[in-house]
Write an enzyme that holds these catalytic residues in place. Structure first.
Site, mmCIF file in Angstrom:
data_model
loop_
_atom_site.group_PDB
_atom_site.id
_atom_site.type_symbol
_atom_site.label_atom_id
_atom_site.label_comp_id
_atom_site.label_asym_id
_atom_site.label_seq_id
_atom_site.Cartn_x
_atom_site.Cartn_y
_atom_site.Cartn_z
ATOM 1 N N ASP A 5 -7.500 -6.973 -2.308
ATOM 2 C CA ASP A 5 -6.547 -7.626 -1.418
ATOM 3 C C ASP A 5 -7.216 -7.706 -0.053
ATOM 4 O O ASP A 5 -7.064 -6.828 0.783
ATOM 5 C CB ASP A 5 -5.250 -6.812 -1.351
ATOM 6 N N GLY A 61 0.793 -1.226 0.000
ATOM 7 C CA GLY A 61 0.000 0.000 0.000
ATOM 8 C C GLY A 61 0.822 1.271 0.000
ATOM 9 O O GLY A 61 0.261 2.365 -0.074
ATOM 10 N N SER A 93 6.732 -11.401 -3.612
ATOM 11 C CA SER A 93 5.737 -11.484 -4.673
ATOM 12 C C SER A 93 6.031 -10.463 -5.758
ATOM 13 O O SER A 93 6.784 -9.507 -5.560
ATOM 14 C CB SER A 93 4.336 -11.223 -4.105
ATOM 15 N N SER A 137 -0.159 -3.134 -6.845
ATOM 16 C CA SER A 137 0.799 -2.030 -6.854
ATOM 17 C C SER A 137 1.537 -1.952 -8.197
ATOM 18 O O SER A 137 1.463 -2.868 -9.006
ATOM 19 C CB SER A 137 1.821 -2.230 -5.729
#
Length: 505
Positions: free
Chosen positions: A268, A180, A206, A211
């Site tokens: 998410d 975030g 990841s 994003s």
């Protein structure tokens, strides 16, 4: 059931099994199949005599892509079937997995247990779910929130779907940020510090979900991140740590498949977040984990109360699955560092590791703080001494030397060139910047092409606490194509409160 000749179609379908036949086969083959039906494809492996099969979503072509007696499989489906081009295969209608009924039950509010999640995630990992069914499950997690017992069972089931790295009795450190905050690439600074100080840290990260860059995307600018388990073990033994893409390791593979629908939905959920992060930590062999929870007006977690609720979930699940875990709540009023997007974020990381005068201080300090917490938590340094040990390792150049060793061990890559198209975006008023919207900056960078285009993104000229004059450039958009540049510019100009100033109400 009808016989076909197998044909590999080089189609990347984001881990979904896609089956393609010609419309003539539908008309004349009496298959009883229609577009978007679930098809079962099967055949005998002549070397072993074992029947192999996959299920996938059926698509129909009307051109010369296939002959009427051929059946085409996408990359993932062809690989998983494991038969050669031209092999004789059969095809038939496949029924939906029984576990889909459990997904529907969850959407109606039913409490699910460990056996239910085992059934769902086993079918997900075997690619038996269509995109629609995967989306149903993700939305079930959104609309029917998990209680703690469900969250624990879901995490345990996710761990059970894949492989698990093992490092014997060693203390294995790990760290994760829930995301975030654009530019928050602390992992790439923290890993070489800890490895230099003697800790094992096989960091699996990841690629981006919601994003413009994940740690995996940013590290991939500098080094190979698609490591096999054998290579990962060898690298960790040689240099103490690595920064690898978890998706290449088949750790909690059901999670990697669910991510393929979470990404375009920009969803998410709390359940997916906690289970995904902790399952990946556990399967990567971690024993000690620090979770960074950024809190701010434009991050995933907006209030201290929500942060504590999330932290308690992490701690409860972490204890249940055998992880020693601490949470850290950090304030985020805007992006960290100057760059947003893989290449630009990699430049910030290198600047901090090289201790350059203009290196982003916020990225440096947060990296040192998190490294210090892990050093103390693992017992590598005494209480209140971790930060100083991390700082000495960074300032001496030892962390940079260890990072270079990690990059070389993984396979060094040449840094991509700067994006050919760049355009400034100016401040709409004068004043001191109080906040920069993390979510909107991320969306601008994604419209510019990040993370698919490694050199695309946003370069910040001004950050929180800086003073700016109206008309002065506040950030620069980087893109590879004019269409992406225009899309990012149009979106940037449409956002009403991208930047807030001290005098704003």
């Amino acid at each position: 059931m009808t016989d076909f000749r197998l044909k590999h179609l080089p189609l990347d379908t984001l881990r979904e099994h896609v089956v393609v036949i010609h419309e003539r086969a539908v008309r004349t083959g009496n298959l009883g199949l229609h577009p978007l039906d679930r098809a079962r494809v099967f055949g005998i492996d002549r070397q072993t005599g074992i029947q192999r099969e996959i299920t996938g979503v059926l698509n129909v072509c009307s051109n010369d892509l296939l002959e009427a007696d051929e059946i085409g499989l996408s990359d993932e489906a062809f690989h998983d079937l494991g038969l050669p081009d031209g092999a004789a295969v059969g095809a038939s209608l496949a029924v939906a997995p029984l576990s889909v009924d459990l997904v529907r039950a969850k959407l109606r509010g039913r409490h699910l247990g460990r056996k239910d999640f085992d059934a769902i995630l086993t079918d997900v990992a075997a690619r038996r779910y269509s995109r629609v069914e995967l989306s149903m499950f993700v939305l079930g997690c959104v609309f029917q929130k998990f209680d703690l017992s469900e969250l624990i069972d879901y995490t345990l089931a996710m761990i059970a779907t894949g492989e698990q790295l093992k490092f014997g009795d060693s203390v294995v450190a790990d760290k994760h940020c829930i995301g975030g905050v654009p530019g928050n690439r602390t992992t790439m600074i923290l890993v070489p510090i800890l490895a230099q100080l003697g800790l094992k840290i096989p960091k699996t990260s990841s690629r981006a979900i919601t994003s413009p860059a994940g740690t995996g995307d940013t590290m991939a600018v500098l080094a190979d991140v698609a490591l096999s388990p054998q290579r990962l073990y060898r690298i960790v033994e040689e240099v103490g740590g690595c920064i690898a893409w978890g998706g290449a390791l088949e750790l909690a593979p059901a999670d990697d498949i669910l991510i393929t629908v979470e990404r375009p939905m920009e969803i998410d959920t709390e359940a997916q977040m906690v289970a995904s992060i902790l399952a990946k930590k556990k399967t990567a062999g971690a024993t000690h984990v620090v979770i960074d929870i950024p809190v701010g007006p434009s991050t995933k977690v907006r209030t201290a109360e929500l942060a504590e609720h999330l932290a308690s979930s992490f701690r409860a699940v972490g204890e249940r699955i055998g992880l020693r875990l601490e949470t850290v709540t950090t304030q985020a009023l805007g992006p960290i560092g100057y760059g947003v997007g893989p290449r630009l974020e990699a430049l910030d990381v290198l600047s901090v590791l090289r201790c350059e005068p203009g290196a982003p201080a916020d990225l440096r300090e947060k990296s040192l703080m998190l490294a210090g917490r892990l050093l103390e938590m693992t017992g590598a340094e005494p209480p209140s001494r971790g930060y100083e040990a991390a700082r000495r390792t960074l300032d001496s150049g030892a962390a940079l030397k260890r990072f270079d060793a990690i990059v070389d061990a993984q396979g060094r890559r040449e840094m991509p060139a700067q994006a050919p198209l760049r355009r400034d975006v100016a401040a709409g008023q004068s004043g001191m910047i109080a906040q920069i919207d993390c979510w909107e900056i991320s969306r601008i960078a994604k419209r510019a092409g990040a993370p698919s285009n490694a050199c695309a993104g946003v370069k910040l000229y001004k950050r929180v606490g800086d003073t700016v004059m109206r008309g002065e450039p506040i950030f620069e958009i980087h893109a590879e194509s004019d269409a992406q540049l225009q899309a990012a510019l149009e979106y940037a100009n449409s956002v009403r409160r991208l930047v807030r100033y001290v005098e704003d109400p």
